[in-house]
Each structure stands twice: as C-alpha cells, then as structure tokens.
Design an enzyme around this catalytic site. Structure first.
Site, mmCIF file in Angstrom:
data_model
loop_
_atom_site.group_PDB
_atom_site.id
_atom_site.type_symbol
_atom_site.label_atom_id
_atom_site.label_comp_id
_atom_site.label_asym_id
_atom_site.label_seq_id
_atom_site.Cartn_x
_atom_site.Cartn_y
_atom_site.Cartn_z
ATOM 1 N N LYS A 84 4.878 32.243 55.559
ATOM 2 C CA LYS A 84 6.226 31.644 55.657
ATOM 3 C C LYS A 84 6.167 30.146 55.929
ATOM 4 O O LYS A 84 7.186 29.467 55.916
ATOM 5 C CB LYS A 84 6.996 32.299 56.807
ATOM 6 C CG LYS A 84 7.466 33.702 56.531
ATOM 7 C CD LYS A 84 8.359 34.145 57.692
ATOM 8 C CE LYS A 84 8.911 35.536 57.464
ATOM 9 N NZ LYS A 84 9.623 36.008 58.675
ATOM 10 N N HIS A 107 -4.732 27.803 61.741
ATOM 11 C CA HIS A 107 -5.462 28.372 60.611
ATOM 12 C C HIS A 107 -5.242 27.423 59.437
ATOM 13 O O HIS A 107 -4.148 26.871 59.285
ATOM 14 C CB HIS A 107 -4.935 29.777 60.307
ATOM 15 C CG HIS A 107 -5.560 30.439 59.125
ATOM 16 N ND1 HIS A 107 -6.905 30.348 58.832
ATOM 17 C CD2 HIS A 107 -5.027 31.214 58.145
ATOM 18 C CE1 HIS A 107 -7.164 31.039 57.733
ATOM 19 N NE2 HIS A 107 -6.036 31.567 57.298
ATOM 20 N N GLY A 133 -3.947 36.067 70.533
ATOM 21 C CA GLY A 133 -3.097 35.329 71.451
ATOM 22 C C GLY A 133 -3.047 35.898 72.856
ATOM 23 O O GLY A 133 -3.070 35.150 73.836
HETATM 24 P P1 NDP Z 1 3.021 36.236 64.721
HETATM 25 O O1 NDP Z 1 3.413 37.003 63.521
HETATM 26 O O2 NDP Z 1 2.492 36.949 65.920
HETATM 27 O O3 NDP Z 1 4.269 35.345 65.209
HETATM 28 C C1 NDP Z 1 5.061 34.625 64.335
HETATM 29 C C2 NDP Z 1 6.213 33.982 65.073
HETATM 30 O O4 NDP Z 1 6.984 33.244 64.137
HETATM 31 C C3 NDP Z 1 7.139 34.966 65.761
HETATM 32 O O5 NDP Z 1 7.524 34.454 67.020
HETATM 33 C C4 NDP Z 1 8.358 35.000 64.830
HETATM 34 O O6 NDP Z 1 9.526 35.223 65.577
HETATM 35 C C5 NDP Z 1 8.348 33.584 64.279
HETATM 36 N N1 NDP Z 1 9.007 33.483 62.985
HETATM 37 C C6 NDP Z 1 8.861 34.289 61.913
HETATM 38 N N2 NDP Z 1 9.628 33.879 60.907
HETATM 39 C C7 NDP Z 1 10.278 32.779 61.347
HETATM 40 C C8 NDP Z 1 11.234 31.898 60.768
HETATM 41 N N3 NDP Z 1 11.660 32.063 59.506
HETATM 42 N N4 NDP Z 1 11.689 30.874 61.515
HETATM 43 C C9 NDP Z 1 11.266 30.696 62.783
HETATM 44 N N5 NDP Z 1 10.357 31.496 63.390
HETATM 45 C C10 NDP Z 1 9.892 32.526 62.681
HETATM 46 O O7 NDP Z 1 1.977 35.105 64.225
HETATM 47 P P2 NDP Z 1 0.502 34.797 64.801
HETATM 48 O O8 NDP Z 1 0.636 34.235 66.161
HETATM 49 O O9 NDP Z 1 -0.389 35.951 64.559
HETATM 50 O O10 NDP Z 1 0.029 33.647 63.791
HETATM 51 C C11 NDP Z 1 0.457 32.299 63.905
HETATM 52 C C12 NDP Z 1 -0.634 31.394 63.345
HETATM 53 O O11 NDP Z 1 -1.798 31.515 64.158
HETATM 54 C C13 NDP Z 1 -1.078 31.731 61.939
HETATM 55 O O12 NDP Z 1 -1.370 30.521 61.271
HETATM 56 C C14 NDP Z 1 -2.345 32.538 62.145
HETATM 57 O O13 NDP Z 1 -3.233 32.478 61.054
HETATM 58 C C15 NDP Z 1 -2.918 31.822 63.335
HETATM 59 N N6 NDP Z 1 -3.879 32.580 64.132
HETATM 60 C C16 NDP Z 1 -3.537 33.808 64.615
HETATM 61 C C17 NDP Z 1 -4.395 34.503 65.429
HETATM 62 C C18 NDP Z 1 -3.955 35.757 66.084
HETATM 63 O O14 NDP Z 1 -4.584 36.145 67.069
HETATM 64 N N7 NDP Z 1 -2.909 36.455 65.663
HETATM 65 C C19 NDP Z 1 -5.754 33.986 65.729
HETATM 66 C C20 NDP Z 1 -5.985 32.640 65.265
HETATM 67 C C21 NDP Z 1 -5.079 32.006 64.458
HETATM 68 P P3 NDP Z 1 10.723 36.213 65.140
HETATM 69 O O15 NDP Z 1 10.225 37.092 64.053
HETATM 70 O O16 NDP Z 1 11.091 36.941 66.420
HETATM 71 O O17 NDP Z 1 11.783 35.271 64.686
HETATM 72 MG MG MG Z 2 -7.313 35.477 59.311
#
Ligand code: NDP
Ligand code: MG
Ligand code: MG
Length: 329
Positions: A84, A107, A133
C-alpha cells in the site's frame, strides 16, 4: 564488518525534530513507543477511525491523519503494508515533503523496485529491525534492543548516516548492534529468505514430509508431531547454537541420519531452483508479478490461500493444537 553501538550514535540529532511514524501495526507500534520513551517527539499517522488509531491513542501517543502527520514531521517513517506504500506515498506523503526532510523505511522493496521515487532533496534511509515488532517493543522495555540494519539511499545534505544511527538508537537497535547494508541487499536477501527458506521452503518441506508418512499408512497425528510440531524444537536449538548446537543436542542417531539424508532431500536440483528464485528476484520479475497481482485484486493469492486451507496437515493440526493449552489462540 563494522557494528555500530550506542556510543556511535547521537540521539540529540533528533532533539529538535518531529518523527511521524506512519502505521501502528507490528513495527509501527514498536517504533513509535520506543522513540517516544527515548525522548523523541513522535506523531503517529493513520487513517481516521481505524483500529490502530484507537490503540495508538490509548497508548498515549498523538495521532493524526497520515497526510497531516507527514506534514508535521521532519522525519517520516513508513511502516504501512508494503503493497500500500506507493499509493499512500503519492496521495499523502509526497505532497507534504519539504527540502531537508527524511523519508525512512523498514524494508527496501518500494525504493529498490522504483515504486517510490522521492525527490532528490529528500534524504532516504532504512532502519530495519531484524525481528518482529512485538520483540522490538518488549526487548526495549527490558533495557536491551533488537539488532538492526541500516542503509542510505539518498543523502542530499550529508547528514543521513548520523540521522539513521540516531533513529536506530531511538528504537533501541544500537543497544544490540547495527549493521550497514544497502537497499538492494536488504530487499533481495529478505525476499529470497522468505521465499526459498523460511516461508516457502520450510512449509513445503514440512508438508511433503507429512504427506509421505500419511500416504505410507502412518497416523496423521503422529506425522503432524514429527514433521511440524517438532520443527520448533529444532529451530530453537539452531537459533541458540547454530547447526552444530542443534546436532549436539539431538541423538547421535538423529545426527548421523540427518547428515546423511539431508543432502538427498536438498540436492543440486534444489540449489539450482533456489538460484532461479534469486534470479527472478534480482531481475525484478518477482516484484513486477507481485505488484500486478495486487492490481488484479490478488486473484492468485486468494486461490493459493484456499488451496492451503484445504491441506490435510491443517485440519489435523487445528485439532491437535486445541489440546495444547499453552498455545495462544
Ligand atoms: P502491519 O500490517 O502490522 O501494520 C500496518 C499498519 O498500517 C497498521 O497500523 C494499519 O492500520 C496501517 N494502515 C494500513 N492501511 C493504511 C492506510 N491506507 N492508511 C493508513 N494506515 C494504514 O505492518 P508491519 O508492521 O508488518 O510492516 C510495516 C513495514 O515494516 C513494512 O515495510 C514491512 O516490510 C516492515 N517490516 C516488518 C517486520 C515485521 O516484523 N512485521 C519486520 C521488519 C520490517 P489499520 O489497518 O488499523 O488502519
Ligand atoms: Mg519480508
Ligand atoms: Mg524423533
């Protein structure tokens, strides 16, 4: 390889800056809370009324709509779902970036595969914790940290390295050690790891082993325990002591059988196919497929999910895990 620790990073660089953490999921909540408790001025950016919004507010953080948070901040950390990020970047972030601002990722996908192309006067870096996280958060509250990678993509004012290390310090990363990489290396190795080894390779290994035992007439319950349940025990041993540590802990029979049979399962054909997977990642073919898949409403992903849901190992596993009171539902 140089490791950076607390003494290599100066948190005061962030003192007069505001960091917007966009997203409050796995990584977002950990970064926002850790930075906040490290004394950094943090604002969380989300869509109004979402579940995450309520959570961030009840955790005591200031929450704004994504675009407003980006406008307020000097440093914008993008912790939204990778698929997204491009759309939200175009609509909410890009119009609010000012010269001297920095854009941060955990990432490299969208930068490395040119989905997001920030203006040249914007600093771009990555700080990627090597852990989920909830661990980044928990370990920080215990006074330690999760190791992080950092990388610099654009450094218009020559201050991005210091800023990246300060950010890593703010989330607790420099307590454990921080390693420099590039967006290319982080992105390609991350995709390869999850495809060939961690998610793709391991599930197929487990499921094929289960299937072979069941087809040979053994009870699916027993096959489940041998091929899936015990995987955690073995992985924990490897996590703590490497391959040698694992082999030290299992029986000599398991050591001899494992060392002689392993290379028959993962042979030169497997290696060649792993190399093909890596080539598809490096060439951008996988990225293109995944971007188009999202544009197509995830038709293939949904079909694959249905296929996986029907696997016999999932049915028997669900029943057996109900017996395991210690597993969180
Ligand atoms: P999550 O899916 O856990 O969280 C995504 C967040 O974004 C939620 O709070 C969601 O809130 C919000 N969100 C989704 N759509 C929208 C929108 N249209 N507008 C505003 N907010 C929105 O993501 P991750 O934490 O897993 O991943 C985040 C980044 O970190 C990525 O780049 C990933 O590659 C990286 N990463 C992740 C790791 C992990 O442990 N998961 C490890 C290392 C890197 P809501 O849906 O409530 O609106
Ligand atoms: Mg990955
Ligand atoms: Mg055994």
């Amino acid at each position: 390889m140089k490791l950076y620790y607390d003494n290599d990073a100066d948190l005061s660089i962030l003192k007069d800056k505001t960091v917007a953490v966009l997203g409050y999921g796995s990584q977002g909540h950990a970064h926002a809370l850790n930075l906040h408790e490290s004394g950094v001025s943090v604002v969380v950016g989300l869509r109004k009324g979402s579940k995450s919004w309520k959570k961030a507010e009840s955790d005591g953080l200031e929450v704004l709509e994504t675009a407003d948070a980006a406008a307020r901040a000097d440093v914008v950390m993008v912790l939204l779902p990778d698929e997204k990020q491009q759309e939200i970047y175009e609509s909410d972030i890009k119009p609010n970036l000012k010269s001297g601002n920095a854009l941060v990722f955990a990432h490299g996908f969208n930068i490395h595969f040119n989905q997001i192309v920030p203006p040249e006067n914007i600093g771009v870096f990555m700080v990627a914790p090597k852990g989920p996280g909830h661990l980044v958060r928990r370990v920080y509250t215990e006074g330690a940290g999760v190791p992080c990678l950092f990388a610099i993509h654009q450094d218009p004012d020559g201050n991005i390295r210091d800023l990246a290390l300060a950010y890593a310090k703010g989330i607790g990363g420099t307590r454990a050690g921080v390693i420099e990489t590039t967006f290319e290396e982080e992105t390609e190795t991350d995709l390869f790891g999850e495809q060939a080894v961690l998610c793709g390779g391991m599930t197929e290994l487990v499921n094929t082993g289960f299937d072979v035992l069941v087809k040979a007439g053994y009870k699916p319950e027993i096959a489940y325990f041998e091929c899936l349940h015990e995987m955690k025990l073995i992985v924990d041993l490897m996590y703590e002591g490497g391959i040698a540590g694992m082999y030290h802990s299992v029986s000599d029979t398991a050591e001899y059988g494992g060392m002689t049979s392993g290379p028959k399962v993962i042979d030169s054909g497997t290696r060649q196919r792993m190399e093909e997977i890596l080539e598809n990642i490096q060439s951008g073919k996988f990225a293109r497929d995944w971007i188009l898949e999202n544009k197509a409403g995830r038709a293939s992903l949904e079909a694959l999910r249905r296929k996986h849901d029907r696997l016999p190992i999932e049915k028997i596993g669900g029943e057996l895990r109900d017996m395991m009171s210690w597993i969180k539902k």
